[in-house]
Design a protein around this motif. Sequence first.
Motif, PDB file in Angstrom:
ATOM      1  N   THR A 195      44.563  43.582  45.406  1.00  0.00           N
ATOM      2  CA  THR A 195      44.192  42.667  44.332  1.00  0.00           C
ATOM      3  C   THR A 195      45.449  41.991  43.802  1.00  0.00           C
ATOM      4  O   THR A 195      46.569  42.440  44.056  1.00  0.00           O
ATOM      5  CB  THR A 195      43.487  43.416  43.187  1.00  0.00           C
ATOM      6  OG1 THR A 195      44.393  44.387  42.654  1.00  0.00           O
ATOM      7  CG2 THR A 195      42.204  44.078  43.671  1.00  0.00           C
ATOM      8  N   GLN A 196      45.275  40.911  43.071  1.00  0.00           N
ATOM      9  CA  GLN A 196      46.425  40.228  42.465  1.00  0.00           C
ATOM     10  C   GLN A 196      46.951  41.048  41.299  1.00  0.00           C
ATOM     11  O   GLN A 196      46.206  41.790  40.653  1.00  0.00           O
ATOM     12  CB  GLN A 196      46.012  38.842  41.974  1.00  0.00           C
ATOM     13  CG  GLN A 196      45.634  37.914  43.103  1.00  0.00           C
ATOM     14  CD  GLN A 196      45.261  36.532  42.590  1.00  0.00           C
ATOM     15  OE1 GLN A 196      45.271  36.276  41.396  1.00  0.00           O
ATOM     16  NE2 GLN A 196      44.923  35.644  43.502  1.00  0.00           N
ATOM     17  N   HIS A 216      50.131  45.377  37.524  1.00  0.00           N
ATOM     18  CA  HIS A 216      49.857  46.231  38.677  1.00  0.00           C
ATOM     19  C   HIS A 216      48.765  45.603  39.544  1.00  0.00           C
ATOM     20  O   HIS A 216      48.124  44.652  39.148  1.00  0.00           O
ATOM     21  CB  HIS A 216      49.436  47.633  38.220  1.00  0.00           C
ATOM     22  CG  HIS A 216      48.106  47.653  37.531  1.00  0.00           C
ATOM     23  ND1 HIS A 216      47.936  47.243  36.230  1.00  0.00           N
ATOM     24  CD2 HIS A 216      46.890  48.010  37.988  1.00  0.00           C
ATOM     25  CE1 HIS A 216      46.663  47.360  35.906  1.00  0.00           C
ATOM     26  NE2 HIS A 216      45.997  47.825  36.957  1.00  0.00           N
ATOM     27  N   ASN A 217      48.595  46.177  40.731  1.00  0.00           N
ATOM     28  CA  ASN A 217      47.505  45.745  41.605  1.00  0.00           C
ATOM     29  C   ASN A 217      46.843  46.982  42.193  1.00  0.00           C
ATOM     30  O   ASN A 217      47.284  48.101  41.967  1.00  0.00           O
ATOM     31  CB  ASN A 217      48.003  44.788  42.692  1.00  0.00           C
ATOM     32  CG  ASN A 217      48.930  45.447  43.679  1.00  0.00           C
ATOM     33  OD1 ASN A 217      49.171  46.649  43.632  1.00  0.00           O
ATOM     34  ND2 ASN A 217      49.466  44.668  44.584  1.00  0.00           N
TER      35      ASN A 217
END
Length: 144
Positions: A76-77, A91-92
């Motif tokens: 994820t971004q 964070h991702n």
Amino acid sequence: MKELDNPYKQLLDLNKSMAGSAGIQAMAKLGKIVSPPPNLVVSVDGMPITKAFIWLDEYWLQGHERHTKGHLVSATQNRAGGGGYAEFASHNHDIDNDYTENIIMTDTWHVGDTVLLIPIVGQDNKTVEQYAVLCKLVRLDGVY
């Protein structure tokens, strides 16, 4: 086959040589869509061919369902949370999943589209009785 040879020309040449040796004069043709599926009509050499005389690649039928599967590896971004706390720092999340999917196709041919037709000859090996409509064709130079 050399790297620069056109595979479609070679396929048509093969079709021509096989047809010539069998006494068949039927060759691949270009047609124009007059009426799209499900009431398909294709104009070939100015003559309308109706769906009763056509074999069609089922991909071109609206509602055709295709099944896919694979493995997705991504992330994820990055996103930051609020308050400056460590647990909310940017964070991702990793993505590492198998997937299966059913896709229902909604595209089809439209009036004026150019399609490739392959004649299907009858028992006499000479008379074209039906056509297989294989694909929509476009020219990169916009001609036709």
